[in-house]
Scaffold this motif. Structure first.
Motif, PDB file in Angstrom:
ATOM      1  N   LEU A 185     -10.826  -3.481  19.015  1.00  0.00           N
ATOM      2  CA  LEU A 185     -10.129  -2.291  18.543  1.00  0.00           C
ATOM      3  C   LEU A 185     -10.006  -2.366  17.025  1.00  0.00           C
ATOM      4  N   THR A 186     -10.317  -1.292  16.347  1.00  0.00           N
ATOM      5  CA  THR A 186     -10.190  -1.282  14.887  1.00  0.00           C
ATOM      6  C   THR A 186      -8.838  -0.693  14.487  1.00  0.00           C
ATOM      7  N   ALA A 187      -8.331  -1.170  13.350  1.00  0.00           N
ATOM      8  CA  ALA A 187      -7.037  -0.722  12.821  1.00  0.00           C
ATOM      9  C   ALA A 187      -7.174  -0.431  11.340  1.00  0.00           C
ATOM     10  N   SER A 188      -6.650   0.696  10.911  1.00  0.00           N
ATOM     11  CA  SER A 188      -6.726   1.052   9.489  1.00  0.00           C
ATOM     12  C   SER A 188      -5.814   0.179   8.639  1.00  0.00           C
ATOM     13  N   GLY A 189      -4.752  -0.340   9.236  1.00  0.00           N
ATOM     14  CA  GLY A 189      -3.760  -1.099   8.478  1.00  0.00           C
ATOM     15  C   GLY A 189      -2.541  -0.280   8.111  1.00  0.00           C
ATOM     16  N   GLY A 190      -2.634   1.037   8.270  1.00  0.00           N
ATOM     17  CA  GLY A 190      -1.476   1.899   8.039  1.00  0.00           C
ATOM     18  C   GLY A 190      -1.097   2.059   6.586  1.00  0.00           C
ATOM     19  N   SER A 191       0.077   2.600   6.376  1.00  0.00           N
ATOM     20  CA  SER A 191       0.534   2.983   5.037  1.00  0.00           C
ATOM     21  C   SER A 191       0.714   1.802   4.097  1.00  0.00           C
ATOM     22  N   PHE A 192       0.978   0.613   4.648  1.00  0.00           N
ATOM     23  CA  PHE A 192       1.340  -0.533   3.801  1.00  0.00           C
ATOM     24  C   PHE A 192       0.335  -1.673   3.874  1.00  0.00           C
ATOM     25  N   ARG A 193      -0.919  -1.347   4.144  1.00  0.00           N
ATOM     26  CA  ARG A 193      -1.908  -2.407   4.344  1.00  0.00           C
ATOM     27  C   ARG A 193      -2.147  -3.256   3.102  1.00  0.00           C
ATOM     28  N   ASP A 194      -1.827  -2.736   1.919  1.00  0.00           N
ATOM     29  CA  ASP A 194      -2.056  -3.488   0.681  1.00  0.00           C
ATOM     30  C   ASP A 194      -0.797  -4.158   0.145  1.00  0.00           C
ATOM     31  N   LYS A 195       0.301  -4.096   0.896  1.00  0.00           N
ATOM     32  CA  LYS A 195       1.559  -4.679   0.440  1.00  0.00           C
ATOM     33  C   LYS A 195       1.808  -6.039   1.087  1.00  0.00           C
ATOM     34  N   THR A 196       2.451  -6.928   0.348  1.00  0.00           N
ATOM     35  CA  THR A 196       2.869  -8.219   0.898  1.00  0.00           C
ATOM     36  C   THR A 196       4.160  -8.012   1.686  1.00  0.00           C
ATOM     37  N   ARG A 197       4.540  -9.012   2.457  1.00  0.00           N
ATOM     38  CA  ARG A 197       5.800  -8.909   3.194  1.00  0.00           C
ATOM     39  C   ARG A 197       6.986  -8.819   2.240  1.00  0.00           C
ATOM     40  N   GLU A 198       6.892  -9.461   1.111  1.00  0.00           N
ATOM     41  CA  GLU A 198       7.963  -9.365   0.123  1.00  0.00           C
ATOM     42  C   GLU A 198       8.114  -7.928  -0.363  1.00  0.00           C
ATOM     43  N   GLU A 199       6.993  -7.253  -0.594  1.00  0.00           N
ATOM     44  CA  GLU A 199       7.030  -5.864  -1.060  1.00  0.00           C
ATOM     45  C   GLU A 199       7.536  -4.904   0.012  1.00  0.00           C
ATOM     46  N   LEU A 200       7.418  -5.303   1.287  1.00  0.00           N
ATOM     47  CA  LEU A 200       7.842  -4.434   2.387  1.00  0.00           C
ATOM     48  C   LEU A 200       9.360  -4.344   2.528  1.00  0.00           C
ATOM     49  N   LYS A 201      10.076  -5.237   1.858  1.00  0.00           N
ATOM     50  CA  LYS A 201      11.531  -5.265   2.011  1.00  0.00           C
ATOM     51  C   LYS A 201      12.207  -3.984   1.540  1.00  0.00           C
ATOM     52  N   HIS A 202      11.587  -3.278   0.613  1.00  0.00           N
ATOM     53  CA  HIS A 202      12.268  -2.147  -0.011  1.00  0.00           C
ATOM     54  C   HIS A 202      11.496  -0.833   0.128  1.00  0.00           C
ATOM     55  N   VAL A 203      10.542  -0.750   1.055  1.00  0.00           N
ATOM     56  CA  VAL A 203       9.774   0.484   1.205  1.00  0.00           C
ATOM     57  C   VAL A 203      10.654   1.571   1.827  1.00  0.00           C
ATOM     58  N   THR A 204      10.306   2.827   1.549  1.00  0.00           N
ATOM     59  CA  THR A 204      11.086   3.962   2.033  1.00  0.00           C
ATOM     60  C   THR A 204      10.414   4.624   3.228  1.00  0.00           C
ATOM     61  N   VAL A 205      11.158   5.483   3.905  1.00  0.00           N
ATOM     62  CA  VAL A 205      10.611   6.263   5.008  1.00  0.00           C
ATOM     63  C   VAL A 205       9.474   7.148   4.514  1.00  0.00           C
ATOM     64  N   GLU A 206       9.677   7.781   3.360  1.00  0.00           N
ATOM     65  CA  GLU A 206       8.653   8.669   2.796  1.00  0.00           C
ATOM     66  C   GLU A 206       7.350   7.921   2.551  1.00  0.00           C
ATOM     67  N   GLU A 207       7.442   6.693   2.029  1.00  0.00           N
ATOM     68  CA  GLU A 207       6.239   5.892   1.793  1.00  0.00           C
ATOM     69  C   GLU A 207       5.566   5.513   3.107  1.00  0.00           C
ATOM     70  N   ALA A 208       6.364   5.187   4.105  1.00  0.00           N
ATOM     71  CA  ALA A 208       5.824   4.772   5.403  1.00  0.00           C
ATOM     72  C   ALA A 208       5.069   5.899   6.096  1.00  0.00           C
ATOM     73  N   LEU A 209       5.476   7.144   5.826  1.00  0.00           N
ATOM     74  CA  LEU A 209       4.865   8.291   6.498  1.00  0.00           C
ATOM     75  C   LEU A 209       3.576   8.769   5.832  1.00  0.00           C
ATOM     76  N   ARG A 210       3.151   8.111   4.740  1.00  0.00           N
ATOM     77  CA  ARG A 210       1.910   8.506   4.063  1.00  0.00           C
ATOM     78  C   ARG A 210       0.739   7.678   4.585  1.00  0.00           C
ATOM     79  N   HIS A 211       0.223   8.079   5.739  1.00  0.00           N
ATOM     80  CA  HIS A 211      -0.917   7.338   6.297  1.00  0.00           C
ATOM     81  C   HIS A 211      -2.174   7.658   5.496  1.00  0.00           C
ATOM     82  N   PRO A 212      -2.975   6.631   5.160  1.00  0.00           N
ATOM     83  CA  PRO A 212      -4.152   6.870   4.301  1.00  0.00           C
ATOM     84  C   PRO A 212      -5.302   7.614   4.960  1.00  0.00           C
ATOM     85  N   ASN A 213      -5.397   7.594   6.293  1.00  0.00           N
ATOM     86  CA  ASN A 213      -6.576   8.151   6.959  1.00  0.00           C
ATOM     87  C   ASN A 213      -6.287   9.257   7.967  1.00  0.00           C
ATOM     88  N   TRP A 214      -5.209   9.122   8.729  1.00  0.00           N
ATOM     89  CA  TRP A 214      -4.967   9.992   9.868  1.00  0.00           C
ATOM     90  C   TRP A 214      -3.757  10.884   9.643  1.00  0.00           C
TER      91      TRP A 214
END
Length: 380
Positions: A170-199
């Protein structure tokens, strides 16, 4: 002519299914539909498609529509409405496009009624895969996948012998935060999470894509759809979402299904199967894309995918807990009540809290689903 029921017509899959019906009026007709609380959309749908039955979520929407369409369209509400739309006598194919475990009982009722299922509600197989697949076999009912990944696998297997499959990927795009580290994920917003790069997808599925829980649920769904062990199901990070999934056979040959990231394609294939109808979407241009990228999945970076593998392998009632806890945690994140990384924390705590039942009945699954939601709410 195939008569279609859509459960969840106001969502992304539902509206795109309506596009398919609209594009092929000589092939498909809308027989029954469930549409939540969107009264305006229900009115527009009644005027354009003239379904025989419309199910809405609550009494308020029911009262508004019934006062306008009494004697023309049957209006019904609640879970009873979902079930009536699923088993509507004229219906040939039921598109299960509702989000979450609410789709389980209507899907089972549709199977009991002998309807072909175009399955877009992955939670149905995640929470009760052993019950749903056994019932479908007993009734001789086809479960046709609508998810792009499972549709890809289904297409790759046409004309092939299942026992010769080595594994699926199964292939996965990686979603909205595929280029972020776990440290960077601590402060992401709902608006950022909803910006899917492909779908373009609904809010809940887009968040699941960002956590990789969506892919985890797809792994469990694939286990039931294609009768494969979890050791035979791999996930590959593929940024472009051009290869939708692959099948590797025992002679090492690999067959893949490619296309532009557009859900109209797998939806229409499920409705028209085994035929392929013309479709007005942008065709794939590999020369323009130029390069396709692939990367192994990091199960520590994407902990929700690891949880899904673990719950799936353990089996029993754990996938039900996984799904219910995820739905509650995602809803809390979308409401601004918890941080993004808290989603996986609540899921992990629910899995640790639960005492697994090996072969849960439908009644036990519904009880466990409700208890898990209450547990997560208590944590919130």
């Amino acid at each position: 002519m195939k008569y279609i029921s859509i459960l969840g017509a106001s969502g992304s899959i539902g509206t795109q299914t309506l596009d398919i019906i609209r594009s092929h009026p000589d092939e498909f007709r809308l027989a029954a539909v469930s549409i939540g609380k969107n009264v305006d959309m229900a009115r527009a749908m009644i005027e354009e498609f003239a379904p025989r039955l419309v199910a809405v979520a609550d009494r308020d929407a029911y009262d508004k529509l019934r006062s306008e369409y009494a004697g023309k369209v049957k209006i019904i509400y609640g879970e009873e409405g979902l079930i009536e739309a699923a088993v509507f006598p004229e219906t040939d194919i039921v598109v299960t496009a509702v989000v979450g475990s609410v789709g389980l009982v209507p899907t089972l009722k549709a199977i009991e009624a002998g309807k072909t299922i175009a399955l877009a509600n992955k939670e149905t197989l995640v929470t009760a895969g052993h019950i749903v697949t056994e019932e479908a076999k007993k009734r001789g009912v086809s479960l046709l996948p609508v998810d792009s990944e499972h549709s890809a696998i289904f297409q790759c297997l046409q004309g092939e012998k299942r026992e010769q499959v080595e594994k699926i990927i199964l292939t996965a795009s990686g979603g909205s935060f595929r280029d972020k580290t776990r440290e960077e994920l601590k402060h992401v917003t709902v608006e950022e999470a909803l910006r899917h790069p492909n779908w373009s997808m609904g809010a809940k599925v887009t968040i699941d894509s960002a956590t990789m829980m969506n892919k985890g649920l797809e792994v469990i769904e694939a286990h039931w759809l294609f009768e494969l062990s979890y050791e035979q199901i791999d996930v590959l990070l593929h940024r472009e979402s051009v290869i939708h999934s692959l099948v590797q056979f025992r002679d090492t040959s690999v067959i893949a299904q490619l296309g532009t990231p557009d859900m109209h394609v797998p939806i229409q294939y499920a409705l028209s199967y085994p035929e392929r109808l013309p479709l007005s979407v942008k065709p794939l241009d590999l020369a323009q894309i130029g390069t396709l990228n692939f990367k192994r999945m990091d199960l520590e970076r994407y902990r929700c995918l690891r949880f899904a593998y673990e719950a799936g392998k353990a089996g029993g009632s754990l996938p039900t807990v996984l799904n219910a806890a995820n739905e509650e945690a995602v809803a809390a994140f979308l409401a601004g009540r918890i941080a993004f990384l808290d989603i996986e924390e609540y899921i992990e705590r629910a899995l640790e809290w639960h005492e697994m039942i090996k072969e849960p009945s439908l009644e036990e699954i519904r009880r466990i689903d409700a208890e898990t939601r209450k547990y997560v709410q208590s944590l919130l």
